[in-house]
Design an enzyme around this catalytic site. Sequence first.
Site, mmCIF file in Angstrom:
data_model
loop_
_atom_site.group_PDB
_atom_site.id
_atom_site.type_symbol
_atom_site.label_atom_id
_atom_site.label_comp_id
_atom_site.label_asym_id
_atom_site.label_seq_id
_atom_site.Cartn_x
_atom_site.Cartn_y
_atom_site.Cartn_z
ATOM 1 N N GLY A 87 32.894 32.379 38.105
ATOM 2 C CA GLY A 87 33.230 33.706 38.187
ATOM 3 C C GLY A 87 34.665 34.015 37.982
ATOM 4 C CB CYS A 88 36.933 35.394 36.080
ATOM 5 S SG CYS A 88 36.143 36.307 34.744
ATOM 6 C CD GLN A 89 39.525 41.003 39.250
ATOM 7 O OE1 GLN A 89 39.592 39.914 40.091
ATOM 8 N NE2 GLN A 89 39.800 42.359 39.842
#
EC number: 2.8.1.1
Length: 136
Positions: A87-89
């Site tokens: 995951g990221c932003q």
Amino acid sequence: MSQSISSSTKAEEVVSVDVSQAKTLLQSGHQYLDVRTQDEFRRGHCEAAKIVNIPYMLNTPQGRVKNQEFLEQVSSLLNPADDILVGCQSGARSLKATTELVAAGYKKVRNVGGGYLAWVDHSFPINTEEEEPSAN
């Protein structure tokens, strides 16, 4: 135009899950690989028993550049056979990172669509590290 074998992994080969599915998978023991910058991670990240922060992109005076040691750093902490959520932003960096991990032989890696912003929008639990002391 021809495509080289090394770049043959396409986004279609990457499995993405939404944050609700991701939360369930984390509760069942999946590891979470947060590919945001360390500053983003410290400001807040999803609550997970097994979470690792390895930035896919690094902030430099010239702007963001790809972390050239990303795969090496991941392989030092995570096994290609592990169940991993990336995951990221918002889901853009994690999709690129997941694509790279699949190409490197990680078989059970999934992208978290919507990323941390979607996690927060769903009011799922988060952790922050900004105000916490480093020792008791």
